[in-house]
Design a protein around this motif. Structure first.
Motif, PDB file in Angstrom:
ATOM      1  N   LEU A   9     -12.588 -32.575 -10.214  1.00  0.00           N
ATOM      2  CA  LEU A   9     -12.542 -31.699 -11.378  1.00  0.00           C
ATOM      3  C   LEU A   9     -13.338 -30.422 -11.158  1.00  0.00           C
ATOM      4  CD1 LEU A   9     -12.978 -34.300 -14.256  1.00  0.00           C
ATOM      5  CD2 LEU A   9     -10.904 -33.115 -13.593  1.00  0.00           C
ATOM      6  N   ARG A  10     -14.088 -30.360 -10.073  1.00  0.00           N
ATOM      7  CA  ARG A  10     -14.931 -29.225  -9.709  1.00  0.00           C
ATOM      8  C   ARG A  10     -15.967 -28.932 -10.792  1.00  0.00           C
ATOM      9  NH1 ARG A  10     -10.374 -25.293  -7.114  1.00  0.00           N
ATOM     10  NH2 ARG A  10      -9.907 -26.643  -5.356  1.00  0.00           N
ATOM     11  N   ILE A  11     -16.603 -29.982 -11.304  1.00  0.00           N
ATOM     12  CA  ILE A  11     -17.692 -29.847 -12.257  1.00  0.00           C
ATOM     13  C   ILE A  11     -18.990 -29.931 -11.470  1.00  0.00           C
ATOM     14  CG2 ILE A  11     -18.849 -30.836 -14.255  1.00  0.00           C
ATOM     15  CD1 ILE A  11     -16.174 -31.895 -15.176  1.00  0.00           C
ATOM     16  N   SER A  12     -19.685 -28.835 -11.443  1.00  0.00           N
ATOM     17  CA  SER A  12     -20.931 -28.812 -10.684  1.00  0.00           C
ATOM     18  C   SER A  12     -22.066 -29.381 -11.535  1.00  0.00           C
ATOM     19  CB  SER A  12     -21.252 -27.385 -10.254  1.00  0.00           C
ATOM     20  OG  SER A  12     -21.574 -26.610 -11.394  1.00  0.00           O
ATOM     21  N   PRO A  13     -23.148 -29.785 -10.902  1.00  0.00           N
ATOM     22  CA  PRO A  13     -24.298 -30.254 -11.679  1.00  0.00           C
ATOM     23  C   PRO A  13     -24.836 -29.184 -12.626  1.00  0.00           C
ATOM     24  CG  PRO A  13     -24.552 -30.855  -9.377  1.00  0.00           C
ATOM     25  CD  PRO A  13     -23.345 -29.967  -9.487  1.00  0.00           C
ATOM     26  N   LEU A  14     -24.681 -27.925 -12.294  1.00  0.00           N
ATOM     27  CA  LEU A  14     -25.119 -26.851 -13.184  1.00  0.00           C
ATOM     28  C   LEU A  14     -24.278 -26.827 -14.455  1.00  0.00           C
ATOM     29  CD1 LEU A  14     -26.952 -24.413 -13.652  1.00  0.00           C
ATOM     30  CD2 LEU A  14     -25.197 -23.009 -12.534  1.00  0.00           C
TER      31      LEU A  14
END
Length: 94
Positions: A9-14
């Motif tokens: 999903l390309r959800i970064s920790p940021l």
């Protein structure tokens, strides 16, 4: 396995951190607004109670005497004749 889904999903920790911070800020805002509304409502109720308690101390209860009531009543004979002479208006009720 969950990290693969997040990577897909390309959800970064940021992004995750920003979303959690936004939801925390929203929750705190809602709690503060609810507490303010409760405080304002309780303040209005106490203000209304103060008004009624002050006005109740100045209220005076009195009753008319039977002789005063008897003198204030006047016969109304002409009113019944006027009602009988008035034309009846039809009205429809649905």
């Amino acid at each position: 396995m969950n990290t693969q889904r997040l990577a897909a999903l390309r959800i970064s920790p940021l992004h995750l951190q920003q979303g959690l911070f936004a939801s925390l800020a929203l929750m705190i805002t809602l709690i503060v607004v609810q507490q303010f509304a409760h405080w304002n409502q309780s303040r209005q109720i106490t203000h209304i109670q103060r008004i009624y308690s002050h006005s109740a101390t100045f209220a005076k209860a009195s009753a008319l005497k039977a002789t005063d009531v008897g003198l204030s009543l006047q016969p109304v004979e002409d009113a019944t004749d006027a009602v009988e002479q008035a034309p009846h208006q039809q009205s429809w009720v649905f």
